[in-house]
Design a protein around this motif. Structure first.
Motif, mmCIF file in Angstrom:
data_model
loop_
_atom_site.group_PDB
_atom_site.id
_atom_site.type_symbol
_atom_site.label_atom_id
_atom_site.label_comp_id
_atom_site.label_asym_id
_atom_site.label_seq_id
_atom_site.Cartn_x
_atom_site.Cartn_y
_atom_site.Cartn_z
ATOM 1 N N TYR A 132 39.748 39.512 -39.874
ATOM 2 C CA TYR A 132 38.515 38.780 -40.172
ATOM 3 C C TYR A 132 37.300 39.700 -40.101
ATOM 4 O O TYR A 132 37.151 40.504 -39.170
ATOM 5 C CB TYR A 132 38.304 37.643 -39.166
ATOM 6 C CG TYR A 132 36.952 36.984 -39.332
ATOM 7 C CD1 TYR A 132 36.739 36.036 -40.324
ATOM 8 C CD2 TYR A 132 35.878 37.364 -38.529
ATOM 9 C CE1 TYR A 132 35.490 35.467 -40.502
ATOM 10 C CE2 TYR A 132 34.630 36.793 -38.703
ATOM 11 C CZ TYR A 132 34.437 35.846 -39.695
ATOM 12 O OH TYR A 132 33.201 35.287 -39.882
ATOM 13 N N ARG A 134 32.912 39.195 -41.355
ATOM 14 C CA ARG A 134 31.922 38.259 -41.881
ATOM 15 C C ARG A 134 31.911 38.283 -43.408
ATOM 16 O O ARG A 134 31.926 39.357 -44.016
ATOM 17 C CB ARG A 134 30.537 38.635 -41.344
ATOM 18 C CG ARG A 134 29.370 37.870 -41.954
ATOM 19 C CD ARG A 134 28.047 38.397 -41.428
ATOM 20 N NE ARG A 134 27.922 39.831 -41.579
ATOM 21 C CZ ARG A 134 27.566 40.447 -42.708
ATOM 22 N NH1 ARG A 134 27.316 39.733 -43.808
ATOM 23 N NH2 ARG A 134 27.465 41.765 -42.750
ATOM 24 N N ASP A 137 30.478 41.179 -45.756
ATOM 25 C CA ASP A 137 30.481 42.465 -45.051
ATOM 26 C C ASP A 137 31.158 43.508 -45.941
ATOM 27 O O ASP A 137 32.287 43.301 -46.398
ATOM 28 C CB ASP A 137 31.247 42.311 -43.739
ATOM 29 C CG ASP A 137 31.130 43.533 -42.838
ATOM 30 O OD1 ASP A 137 31.006 44.661 -43.361
ATOM 31 O OD2 ASP A 137 31.180 43.354 -41.610
ATOM 32 N N HIS A 159 39.727 32.887 -43.930
ATOM 33 C CA HIS A 159 38.783 32.942 -45.051
ATOM 34 C C HIS A 159 39.408 32.468 -46.358
ATOM 35 O O HIS A 159 38.955 31.487 -46.940
ATOM 36 C CB HIS A 159 38.265 34.386 -45.171
ATOM 37 C CG HIS A 159 37.157 34.583 -46.129
ATOM 38 N ND1 HIS A 159 36.255 35.614 -46.021
ATOM 39 C CD2 HIS A 159 36.806 33.915 -47.257
ATOM 40 C CE1 HIS A 159 35.389 35.550 -47.020
ATOM 41 N NE2 HIS A 159 35.711 34.544 -47.792
#
Length: 221
Positions: A132, A134, A137, A159
């Protein structure tokens, strides 16, 4: 494919994904390579309501040429184009079952879509789970680059999925196949399903004209 035809196809296929529930709100993004650059859905755009003239166009160096600003996840798209020369399109979805799978703690990160059907082997191949980060990113792109083109599809933890294909239709079909297989795996999770054997998988890989690095284009019959 001409730029105009690519824009039309991007709008049409994005709409059908949205209408069938593969994306909600402004989730997901899709790109397609054209002769002088790249078309990608704009940031915060809904896949169901794209407008051809507002689709973002970038040159080969990633410079913004026209349309709205690109998706904030442009990094993961450009990483696939850079590391898999056969890539003609990239589809990133937050589809339900692929996202469910990306949230589970006990899946195999090296191969998180089990070989349940021949079509997931031929269209998608081995799917890596990436850690993971953000959304938006740039580390997303770096993680895909580190795979050095060995995978046509990945799951982003907590995600969703990202799938590359030789053209837009192939990438969309592969993303759909991944989602359908994730759904089947979820439905069968307590039933110990029969998987394809390593020998059966190897046969499918050998017969696939795009070889083991890019298993996204076998016609489904």
């Amino acid at each position: 494919m001409s730029e105009k035809a690519a824009r039309q196809s991007l709008v049409r296929l994005s709409r059908t994904l949205f209408e069938r529930g593969y994306s909600v709100g402004s989730a997901g993004n899709i790109s397609v390579a054209i002769e002088d650059g790249l078309l990608i859905t704009p940031t915060n755009a809904c896949l169901g309501f794209l407008e051809e003239e507002r689709i973002c166009k970038l040159d080969h160096q990633g410079r913004h040429l026209s349309g709205d600003l690109p998706s904030k996840e442009i990094f993961l798209h450009r990483a696939f184009y850079a590391t898999r020369p056969s890539t003609g399109a990239v589809v990133h979805l937050h589809s339900t079952y692929a996202t469910v799978l990306s949230c589970l703690p006990d899946i195999d990160p090296e191969n998180c879509i089990a070989p349940l059907t021949p079509y997931v082997v031929m269209r998608v191949g081995k799917v890596r789970l990436l850690p993971y980060v953000r959304p938006g990113d740039p580390a997303m792109g770096e993680m895909i680059r580190e795979l050095e083109g060995r995978h046509a599809a990945v799951l982003l933890a907590n995600h969703g999925s990202v799938v590359a294909g030789k053209d837009l239709e192939s990438a969309v079909y592969a993303a759909e196949e991944l989602e359908e297989t994730a759904k089947l795996l979820f439905l069968l999770q307590d039933r110990q399903p029969r998987l394809l054997t390593p020998e059966q998988v190897d046969e499918l890989v050998r017969r696939n004209p795009l070889n083991a690095r890019s298993r996204t284009d076998e016609p489904r019959g």
